[in-house]
Design an enzyme around this catalytic site. Structure first.
Site, mmCIF file in Angstrom:
data_model
loop_
_atom_site.group_PDB
_atom_site.id
_atom_site.type_symbol
_atom_site.label_atom_id
_atom_site.label_comp_id
_atom_site.label_asym_id
_atom_site.label_seq_id
_atom_site.Cartn_x
_atom_site.Cartn_y
_atom_site.Cartn_z
ATOM 1 N N LYS A 1 69.641 -25.811 -31.134
ATOM 2 C CA LYS A 1 69.001 -26.204 -29.764
ATOM 3 C C LYS A 1 67.769 -27.139 -29.790
ATOM 4 C CE LYS A 1 70.769 -22.227 -28.512
ATOM 5 N NZ LYS A 1 71.426 -21.575 -28.831
HETATM 6 C C1 PLP Z 1 72.726 -21.300 -29.472
HETATM 7 C C2 PLP Z 1 72.369 -20.768 -31.636
HETATM 8 C C3 PLP Z 1 73.945 -20.884 -32.466
HETATM 9 C C4 PLP Z 1 74.930 -20.287 -31.334
HETATM 10 O O1 PLP Z 1 75.526 -22.252 -30.739
HETATM 11 P P1 PLP Z 1 76.887 -22.166 -29.785
HETATM 12 O O2 PLP Z 1 76.350 -24.267 -29.859
HETATM 13 O O3 PLP Z 1 76.040 -22.208 -28.961
HETATM 14 O O4 PLP Z 1 77.982 -21.845 -30.345
HETATM 15 C C5 PLP Z 1 73.435 -19.629 -33.493
HETATM 16 N N1 PLP Z 1 73.214 -19.701 -33.795
HETATM 17 C C6 PLP Z 1 71.786 -19.547 -33.502
HETATM 18 C C7 PLP Z 1 69.720 -19.908 -34.195
HETATM 19 C C8 PLP Z 1 71.378 -20.147 -32.506
HETATM 20 O O5 PLP Z 1 70.713 -20.496 -31.896
#
Ligand code: PLP
Length: 496
Positions: free
Chosen positions: A112
């Site tokens: 993120k």
């Molecule tokens: C948010 C997240 C995901 C999922 O990603 P998307 O873009 O929502 O598909 C996968 N792994 C981790 C560790 C995340 O924080």
């Protein structure tokens, strides 16, 4: 370049407006009206640049109302804090063409950060571009990762403010500690007595409450959102697909133009959608492989063309992928039906009404772009152990899902394309599950002790931000009942 809504009822606007608004007013999502193209030579030219410059270059293709100087300044600030000089380094996992693209070297140890370190700078600049004089006030409900990443990104960014609501007993001890120790004069954290749904519903009510919005407007604040429906969160994610490819070419691992596969641990569909956009812009991608956990609604959709959310929700060891409504899928649907908003509207209406839609003949098109698979918690744990034992590579439980799905996909199809697994979190963010997978006999220890033991056993360095947490002072201790979120927020703001 202008942005249009997937539901077709908004006037096209430049990126600054799309970023400030988040969701389009007709309930759809903003998408670029057309896609820029990058030639193979242009892709290869990224090799010579550091990550921040690669990012400014690729984002400049979409954010044409921002100058090259602005974007360079923002990417320098955004990626400066990462604990790896490559920002998004590629690690070779084996000699058969398998790499891990590590996106967890930012301050909160999950991918993120790749977008949320960048978004606040885009928002702050978007305010002046659109002539707004208010402060952007970001409200976030979090189940753990997004809230911390948002605060870390927005902390002390001019003309912005960020408030995070988290379920009091619904996050891990490490996640709680990450949030309550957050620094920055413009960030606020409130624990809600309830679960994640209570926090999320409460935030939605704040967005809909005229009296709350008026009160905020009187204080000079406009509400906005930092979730992955915001175009400003998606565009920084397109960058690392190009960056990974450029690095492979640079290291003579692939020939320029050779197609490679990407495997993506998927939840809300933002990450893999960015990979699709990279492919549309000319990146030589073979298959995009969508990996899910026991909540495998996307696997079923990609295999059958039917999206059906009438099913049980499972709590897994990869919680950031525990999701049954993948919001960003709407953007892919819009592309599949060749930008016909009336088709998207009818599918979305069926989803709201019956919880289900069927894309019929478009399924074949979808399957030309994507493959999909899922695995259980058991399989993910075994995969963590196997990767460590066979390749000396330590993976977190989300990334392990992608490795397991890739393994099964290769056995089933014989597709031997070189492959990059997109790695979304540091194993040190989930030390309990990782220690359990490695069958360490001390799984009752706290996260810091476990991290130390994992480091001793695997040789992978514990990130500095984990140690910094151990003795960090608590900055936020507000909590409230779930029906009292507006008052709690107003009380916290009164102390600013
Ligand atoms: C948010 C997240 C995901 C999922 O990603 P998307 O873009 O929502 O598909 C996968 N792994 C981790 C560790 C995340 O924080």
């Amino acid at each position: 370049m202008l942005y249009v809504s997937t539901r077709g009822h908004c006037t096209p606007i430049p990126s600054a407006g799309a970023i400030l608004q988040g969701l389009a007013p007709d309930g759809g999502l903003y998408v670029p009206a057309s896609f820029p193209f990058m030639s193979l030579d242009e892709i290869a030219s990224l090799s010579a640049m550091p990550y921040a410059q690669r990012a400014a270059h690729v984002m400049g293709k979409f954010l044409t109302d921002f100058s090259a100087d602005e974007l360079s300044a923002f990417t320098m600030k955004a990626y400066y804090h990462f604990d790896d000089p490559d920002v998004a380094p590629l690690r070779k996992v084996n000699n058969d063409g398998l790499w891990s693209l590590e996106l967890f070297h930012g301050p909160t140890l999950a991918f993120k950060d790749m977008a949320l370190q960048m978004l606040p700078h885009l928002m702050s600049a978007s305010l002046s571009k659109t002539g707004q004089t208010q402060e952007v006030f970001i409200l976030v409900a979090t189940s753990g990762d997004t809230g911390k990443a948002a605060m870390e990104g927005f902390a002390d960014v001019p003309c912005t403010r960020c408030a995070v609501f988290y379920p009091k007993d619904g996050v891990s001890p490490l996640q709680k500690k990450q949030m309550e120790t957050q620094m920055g004069g413009n960030v606020h954290v409130i624990a809600v007595e309830g679960n994640f749904d209570d926090a999320q519903t409460g935030v939605k009510h704040l967005f809909q409450s005229e009296s709350f919005k008026n009160e905020m407007a009187a204080q000079g604040r406009m509400l906005s959102s930092a979730n992955s429906m915001n175009w400003g969160r998606l565009v920084p994610q397109i960058v690392y697909y190009f960056s990974a490819y450029a690095s492979l070419v640079q290291n003579n691992e692939i020939a320029l133009g050779e197609k490679i596969n990407f495997v993506v641990p998927t939840g809300n569909f933002g990450n893999i959608l960015a990979g699709y956009y990279a492919k549309r812009m000319g990146l030589p991608v073979g298959k995009l492989i969508c990996a899910s956990n026991a909540n495998h609604i996307l696997t079923d959709f990609i295999k059958t063309g039917v999206y059906d959310r009438n099913r049980a929700f499972h709590k897994t060891i990869s919680p950031s992928m525990d999701i049954l409504i993948s919001s960003n899928l709407e953007r892919l649907l819009y592309a599949l039906c060749e930008q016909q908003p009336e088709i998207v509207r009818s599918w979305m209406a069926q989803l709201t009404g019956e919880g289900r839609y069927d894309i019929g003949a478009y399924t074949q098109l979808l399957q030309q772009i994507m493959e999909a698979g899922w695995c259980s918690d058991e399989e993910a744990l075994c995969t963590i152990k196997r990767l460590q034992k066979e390749h000396g590579y330590l993976s977190d439980p989300h990334t392990a899902v992608a490795f397991a799905v890739h393994d099964a996909y290769q056995k089933e199809t014989g597709d031997m394309n070189k492959t990059v697994v997109v790695s979304t979190a540091s194993p040190y963010k989930f030390p309990e599950n990782v220690a359990h997978a490695l069958e360490m006999d001390d799984s009752k220890q706290d996260a810091f002790v476990l991290s130390k033991r994992l480091q001793e056993q695997t040789g992978m360095r514990v990130p500095q931000s984990i140690w910094a947490l151990e003795h960090a002072p608590v900055m936020h201790s507000a909590s409230c009942k779930r029906e009292d979120m507006a008052n709690a927020l107003i009380a916290v703001l009164a102390q600013v």
